[in-house]
Write a protein that holds these residues in place. Sequence first.
Motif, PDB file in Angstrom:
ATOM      1  N   GLU A 181      10.790   2.250  25.164  1.00  0.00           N
ATOM      2  CA  GLU A 181      10.612   3.488  26.022  1.00  0.00           C
ATOM      3  C   GLU A 181       8.839   3.393  25.814  1.00  0.00           C
ATOM      4  O   GLU A 181       8.133   4.187  26.846  1.00  0.00           O
ATOM      5  N   VAL A 182       8.446   2.973  24.780  1.00  0.00           N
ATOM      6  CA  VAL A 182       6.735   3.147  24.607  1.00  0.00           C
ATOM      7  C   VAL A 182       6.294   1.755  24.322  1.00  0.00           C
ATOM      8  O   VAL A 182       6.884   0.992  23.365  1.00  0.00           O
ATOM      9  N   SER A 183       5.399   1.483  25.152  1.00  0.00           N
ATOM     10  CA  SER A 183       4.726   0.115  24.744  1.00  0.00           C
ATOM     11  C   SER A 183       3.709   0.096  23.765  1.00  0.00           C
ATOM     12  O   SER A 183       3.043   1.016  23.488  1.00  0.00           O
ATOM     13  N   PHE A 184       3.703  -1.140  22.913  1.00  0.00           N
ATOM     14  CA  PHE A 184       2.527  -0.956  22.049  1.00  0.00           C
ATOM     15  C   PHE A 184       1.356  -1.481  22.653  1.00  0.00           C
ATOM     16  O   PHE A 184       1.012  -2.209  23.471  1.00  0.00           O
ATOM     17  N   THR A 185       0.127  -0.650  21.906  1.00  0.00           N
ATOM     18  CA  THR A 185      -1.213  -0.821  22.220  1.00  0.00           C
ATOM     19  C   THR A 185      -1.986  -1.664  21.040  1.00  0.00           C
ATOM     20  O   THR A 185      -2.927  -2.553  21.268  1.00  0.00           O
TER      21      THR A 185
END
Length: 318
Positions: A175-179
């Motif tokens: 659900e959350v992309s890595f930066t």
Amino acid sequence: MAGLFDDEYVQYAARQLLKGHEVNLSAKRLSELKGLLTDNHFTLSKGQRFWLNPQGKEYIRRQLAQAKPICAPDPELDIQQLNIHLPAQVNQHVLQALLKKDAKKPLDEADRQRLVEADISVTKDETLRLRSAHGFSLYLQQGSLLDLSGVFALSNECILPERLLSTVTKLLPGEVSFTHVITVENLGAFIEIELKPQCLFIYAPGNNTRLAELLVGMLPANISWVHFGDLDQAGIDIGLRMAANLARPYKPLLPRNLHDIAARYGRPVESNQPALEKSKRGKVPWQIAKLNPELAARLAPLIEQNLWLEQEVIVMCL
């Protein structure tokens, strides 16, 4: 005494002694050699470790010259005669035991080339530890998807075996992309570092960064890589080497209040002293030439006072 030196085990020990190495002669098969050398005062010793004096070296040279040459072993023939089938991946120490008859003796380039030709890969069977505040999936070579969301929901940590990691082709966010991906040198800091959204933390112990680099190398370039290690020249060198291997810019993780932390916890670089007390843990002196001007300026609170910092202190001050 040529008969004694016809034994392959004795010959190996004798050649090691002749090279100047210390050898433990306590093994039963070396008891006759040990008695021969000590009775004739051919050795120096410390406990069970022995090495040759000049007279002993001359004696060993003569005996080896007269001894029956040992036929070169053919490990491939041994494997065939024992009907041993080697799978596509084999543990490094198992291969060394089979090919070198010594699990600790490293494979040479010829061995590795033969294994490549036989489509056999060597694995060290290490593990890779990951931490994340949220889950993600791994896309495998077979086309299957390994969802790690449940694992991270339970413990915020996941351990991947090397053989599984070698089949991973891509990391797919949940659900959350890595930066950001952050490699951490020491285990204590890796466990205690506060998890941040959109950050993947990878344990990269000391100089053993191979598996961490393998995973970072799978990530797209828009995910920024940062390395967190001790703030000393050796720690910086590890980060620079990783950056070269990854073909990415080196970005060390530095605390905003480095000046205050250095004043309280900075430890002197002791490596210029001729003899160090073990408790002082000497470090490699700072080498400004290896640092770009921006990094040197940010590390000035340490460099100017010839200090270094353990990351275990820094981790609680980030």
